[in-house]
Design a protein around this motif. Structure first.
Motif, PDB file in Angstrom:
ATOM      1  N   CYS A 533     -17.953   1.577  -6.530  1.00 48.16           N
ATOM      2  CA  CYS A 533     -16.965   0.486  -6.651  1.00 48.16           C
ATOM      3  C   CYS A 533     -16.723  -0.115  -5.271  1.00 48.16           C
ATOM      4  N   PRO A 534     -17.681  -0.850  -4.745  1.00 44.70           N
ATOM      5  CA  PRO A 534     -17.572  -1.313  -3.344  1.00 44.70           C
ATOM      6  C   PRO A 534     -16.412  -2.259  -3.078  1.00 44.70           C
ATOM      7  N   HIS A 535     -15.894  -2.937  -4.095  1.00 43.23           N
ATOM      8  CA  HIS A 535     -14.854  -3.948  -3.868  1.00 43.23           C
ATOM      9  C   HIS A 535     -13.465  -3.502  -4.333  1.00 43.23           C
ATOM     10  N   VAL A 536     -13.334  -2.279  -4.817  1.00 42.97           N
ATOM     11  CA  VAL A 536     -12.047  -1.806  -5.329  1.00 42.97           C
ATOM     12  C   VAL A 536     -11.299  -1.058  -4.231  1.00 42.97           C
ATOM     13  N   PRO A 537     -10.019  -1.387  -3.970  1.00 41.19           N
ATOM     14  CA  PRO A 537      -9.246  -0.644  -2.965  1.00 41.19           C
ATOM     15  C   PRO A 537      -9.081   0.821  -3.370  1.00 41.19           C
ATOM     16  N   ILE A 538      -9.252   1.718  -2.398  1.00 43.77           N
ATOM     17  CA  ILE A 538      -9.102   3.160  -2.650  1.00 43.77           C
ATOM     18  C   ILE A 538      -7.979   3.681  -1.748  1.00 43.77           C
ATOM     19  N   TYR A 539      -6.950   4.218  -2.370  1.00 43.80           N
ATOM     20  CA  TYR A 539      -5.816   4.784  -1.642  1.00 43.80           C
ATOM     21  C   TYR A 539      -5.842   6.297  -1.837  1.00 43.80           C
ATOM     22  N   ALA A 540      -5.923   7.033  -0.733  1.00 45.11           N
ATOM     23  CA  ALA A 540      -6.136   8.476  -0.816  1.00 45.11           C
ATOM     24  C   ALA A 540      -5.021   9.250  -0.129  1.00 45.11           C
ATOM     25  N   ARG A 541      -4.773  10.430  -0.646  1.00 40.87           N
ATOM     26  CA  ARG A 541      -3.843  11.377  -0.032  1.00 40.87           C
ATOM     27  C   ARG A 541      -4.673  12.388   0.767  1.00 40.87           C
ATOM     28  N   SER A 542      -4.256  12.645   2.003  1.00 34.22           N
ATOM     29  CA  SER A 542      -4.941  13.642   2.823  1.00 34.22           C
ATOM     30  C   SER A 542      -3.980  14.777   3.158  1.00 34.22           C
ATOM     31  N   HIS A 543      -4.550  15.913   3.535  1.00 37.08           N
ATOM     32  CA  HIS A 543      -3.698  17.069   3.852  1.00 37.08           C
ATOM     33  C   HIS A 543      -3.188  17.015   5.288  1.00 37.08           C
ATOM     34  N   ASP A 544      -3.976  16.415   6.166  1.00 37.39           N
ATOM     35  CA  ASP A 544      -3.549  16.297   7.562  1.00 37.39           C
ATOM     36  C   ASP A 544      -4.264  15.100   8.172  1.00 37.39           C
ATOM     37  N   ALA A 545      -4.012  14.880   9.451  1.00 37.93           N
ATOM     38  CA  ALA A 545      -4.572  13.709  10.118  1.00 37.93           C
ATOM     39  C   ALA A 545      -6.095  13.779  10.215  1.00 37.93           C
ATOM     40  N   ALA A 556     -12.255   5.103   2.274  1.00 38.16           N
ATOM     41  CA  ALA A 556     -10.916   4.867   1.743  1.00 38.16           C
ATOM     42  C   ALA A 556     -10.289   3.654   2.410  1.00 38.16           C
ATOM     43  N   THR A 557      -9.614   2.828   1.608  1.00 35.96           N
ATOM     44  CA  THR A 557      -8.958   1.635   2.143  1.00 35.96           C
ATOM     45  C   THR A 557      -7.746   2.015   2.981  1.00 35.96           C
ATOM     46  N   ALA A 558      -6.965   2.940   2.497  1.00 36.37           N
ATOM     47  CA  ALA A 558      -5.780   3.433   3.215  1.00 36.37           C
ATOM     48  C   ALA A 558      -5.580   4.894   2.860  1.00 36.37           C
ATOM     49  N   VAL A 559      -5.066   5.656   3.817  1.00 36.25           N
ATOM     50  CA  VAL A 559      -4.866   7.090   3.636  1.00 36.25           C
ATOM     51  C   VAL A 559      -3.447   7.450   4.050  1.00 36.25           C
ATOM     52  N   VAL A 560      -2.822   8.301   3.262  1.00 33.36           N
ATOM     53  CA  VAL A 560      -1.468   8.781   3.575  1.00 33.36           C
ATOM     54  C   VAL A 560      -1.545  10.292   3.757  1.00 33.36           C
ATOM     55  N   PRO A 561      -1.392  10.790   5.000  1.00 33.81           N
ATOM     56  CA  PRO A 561      -1.425  12.242   5.225  1.00 33.81           C
ATOM     57  C   PRO A 561      -0.162  12.897   4.665  1.00 33.81           C
ATOM     58  N   GLU A 562      -0.358  13.892   3.814  1.00 36.94           N
ATOM     59  CA  GLU A 562       0.786  14.583   3.212  1.00 36.94           C
ATOM     60  C   GLU A 562       1.596  15.304   4.277  1.00 36.94           C
ATOM     61  N   ALA A 563       0.933  15.933   5.247  1.00 35.25           N
ATOM     62  CA  ALA A 563       1.641  16.662   6.307  1.00 35.25           C
ATOM     63  C   ALA A 563       2.476  15.711   7.158  1.00 35.25           C
TER      64      ALA A 563
END
Length: 606
Positions: A533-545, A556-563
């Motif tokens: 899916c090359p054109h679909v935004p991907i928002y991911a949760r990460s465990h750390d930086a 990933a388009t944007a990542v939010v670190p849980e830590a």
């Protein structure tokens, strides 16, 4: 040393694999329907094509199938997987969302077409049971050919696409009573039918023929009822728990083995009850369609289904004698035209009654005017049971095959008629209809959630609060089963599989949210999603930086670190306890968040 070949039909198997390896890419490149391509290839390389000259030119024997029974057993497996996949597509949710067209338009089309075709067959001198069988069989259209045509023309999301897909769904659902009907008609031997009205005998007011007919009919219905009851019981009490147990092992090999066992074991069960093997495979797919394992099963079976279905359609082509066209130069084309005429008129009237204009109704009628691939199964079964003779079977196979080949031309004619109607009325292009869940490609605008743990559930609740459609895939079988049982669109599967993403229609999603617990699994999933899916935004949760940096590099388009968020929340509470003002605390938290997120965007972890 044994005196027989170590692998029976090895040459035929190698030849088929070679043909499939060449054909499938070429057909995809040329946008030729694979069903038609394999049938045509079967005609060419079969015993009535190149195989006819294999005895005189031995070299041709290496490129042909002079003995079609060599692929018969594998072709029968193709039938089973075809029926299994048809059943897997018929979920209750999909049927209910299109209930008006499915149970209104679909039933009207099948009944009216069967009555017209069966009545015509009876007028041409066929016995009543043969006329009934031919009418019901030829009333069905080709799901494979029509769906590919609508996909290529991008009409699935239109009212015509919605109506056509719904009618095809009802036709697929009609498989069960039709397969049962074959067994019932086979049990009613011609002698018993003719003797129904014969007087005399010891049966009292019943004639011996009528008593025999009723007895055989009762036994057939009893076997059918017993099969349906067994499948309903096994589906509720056995099938789902067994799949859940195998899924928890997270072993793809074990899951694949269970899927194959379910398909073939169900076919064996109905066969043991004296019913069609195809009926068992269809019922197995129908039961699994209501479980959370539906999409993962589809992905698992897909490679086998494609090859074995290709082999089945190729075997159909091998049974077609092109010289029969010369023996019936008049009746064959007239029969194909007659089939299209009857079904096109019936379908057009049904579509018009459903609210479509005459142009779209005519287009839909011509698109669904052919015979279906299921006719090959029914005719073959009827021939084996003695319902049809060899000559009539060959004639009907040719009619259905020629109607499939004529479909592209009929579809183009339908498009022209629709354009002429639009030009006459000055109408604009047909607006898209609301076909949510109706067909592949019709779920555009939804959000795909990979991982349905606590964060995935939070995201889903917020989306549902804004009435945004979503669908989730979860690798934990127990969790997927729990939430699927609550009526939520949560399915078991591996989000890193491109085939599964295709089943979820991720390429047409508004966004993909990755909330998976395992860092490595999330990373593999993001890579697969970005490739598929090359054109679909991907928002991911990460465990750390550090994990966030890897996800960003993976696409990933944007990542939010849980830590990070947990640390910011704790820091804000501490600052509040120390008396730092709310505004200053918010400013400090935002500055730190931007600093960390900037580092992640730049591809480094602090």
């Amino acid at each position: 040393m044994p005196d027989h070949a170590p692998l029976g039909y090895l040459r035929e198997t190698l030849l088929f694999l070679a043909l499939a390896g060449i054909l499938i890419p070429l057909l995809q490149r040329w946008r030729v329907n694979q069903t038609l391509g394999f049938i045509a290839t079967g005609v060419v390389v079969g015993p009535h094509g190149l195989g006819r000259f294999a005895a005189k030119l031995p070299a041709l024997g290496l490129l042909s199938f002079p003995h079609p029974e060599a692929v018969g057993a594998l072709a029968e497996l193709g039938v089973l997987f075809l029926m299994f996949m048809i059943g897997l597509e018929l979920s209750a949710e999909r049927l209910w969302s299109l209930r008006r067209w499915v149970f209104g338009g679909g039933i009207a089309q099948v009944v009216a077409s069967a009555a017209a075709i069966g009545g015509l067959a009876w007028l041409f001198g066929n016995p009543p049971r043969v006329a009934l069988l031919l009418g019901c069989t030829l009333a069905l259209s080709s799901t494979a050919v029509v769906m590919q045509s609508m996909t290529e023309r991008r009409t699935l999301a239109t009212p015509l696409g919605q109506a056509g897909f719904s009618i095809l769904m009802l036709q697929d659902l009609a498989v069960v009573p039709l397969l049962i009907l074959v067994g019932v008609l086979a049990d009613l031997a011609p002698g018993a039918v003719q003797a129904i009205a014969a007087p005399g005998g010891d049966a009292g007011w019943l004639s011996p023929g009528l008593a025999a007919a009723l007895d055989s009919l009762g036994m057939a219905l009893l076997r059918s009822t017993l099969a349906l009851a067994l499948f309903a019981l096994l589906g509720r009490r056995v099938l789902r728990p067994v799949f859940r147990s195998f899924a928890q092992q997270r072993s793809p090999d074990a899951f694949m083995a269970l899927t194959l066992l379910c398909t073939l074991g169900s076919a064996a069960l109905t066969g043991a009850l004296g019913l069609s093997l195809a009926l068992g495979a269809f019922l197995a797919g129908l039961l699994l369609a209501e479980t959370e394992f539906r999409h993962e099963v589809e992905v698992t079976v897909e490679p086998f289904r494609g090859l074995l279905m290709g082999l089945f359609f190729m075997s159909v082509g091998m049974g077609i004698d092109p010289l029969a066209l010369l023996r019936d130069p008049l009746w064959l084309p007239l029969s194909v035209l007659g089939l299209f005429a009857i079904k096109a008129v019936v379908v057009a009237l049904v579509l018009r009654a459903g609210g479509l204009d005459w142009g779209r109704a005519a287009e839909g009628g011509l698109l669904l005017g052919q015979g279906g691939e299921f006719a090959f199964i029914v005719i073959g079964d009827a021939l084996a049971r003695g319902l049809l003779d060899e000559k009539l079977s060959q004639f009907m196979l040719l009619v259905v095959s020629l109607s499939l080949f004529a479909t592209p031309f009929a579809a183009r004619l339908g498009e022209r008629l629709a354009r002429l109607w639009d030009a006459r009325r000055g109408a604009a292009d047909e607006p898209a209809g609301n076909v949510d869940g109706a067909a592949p490609g019709a779920m555009a605008g939804h959000v795909v959630i990979a991982g349905y743990g606590r964060i995935g559930q939070l995201v889903a609740r917020m989306l549902a609060g804004r009435e945004v459609p979503w669908i989730a895939v979860e690798s934990d079988a127990r969790r997927a089963a729990t939430h699927h049982a609550e009526g939520l669109p949560v399915y078991y599967g591996n989000a890193a599989r491109a085939e599964l993403l295709g089943k979820l229609d991720a390429a047409h999603a508004t966004a993909i949210v990755v909330t998976m617990d395992q860092p490595a699994a999330a990373l593999h999933a993001v890579r697969a999603m970005r490739a598929a899916c090359p054109h679909v935004p991907i928002y991911a949760r990460s465990h750390d930086a550090a994990h966030a940096v890897e996800l960003r590099r993976a696409g990933a388009t944007a990542v939010v670190p849980e830590a990070l968020e947990a640390g910011l929340q704790i820091a804000a509470r501490v600052l509040d306890t120390l008396g730092v003002g709310e505004v200053e605390t918010a400013r400090l938290v935002e500055v730190e968040r931007e600093r960390e997120m900037g580092a992640i965007q730049a591809g480094r972890s602090s």
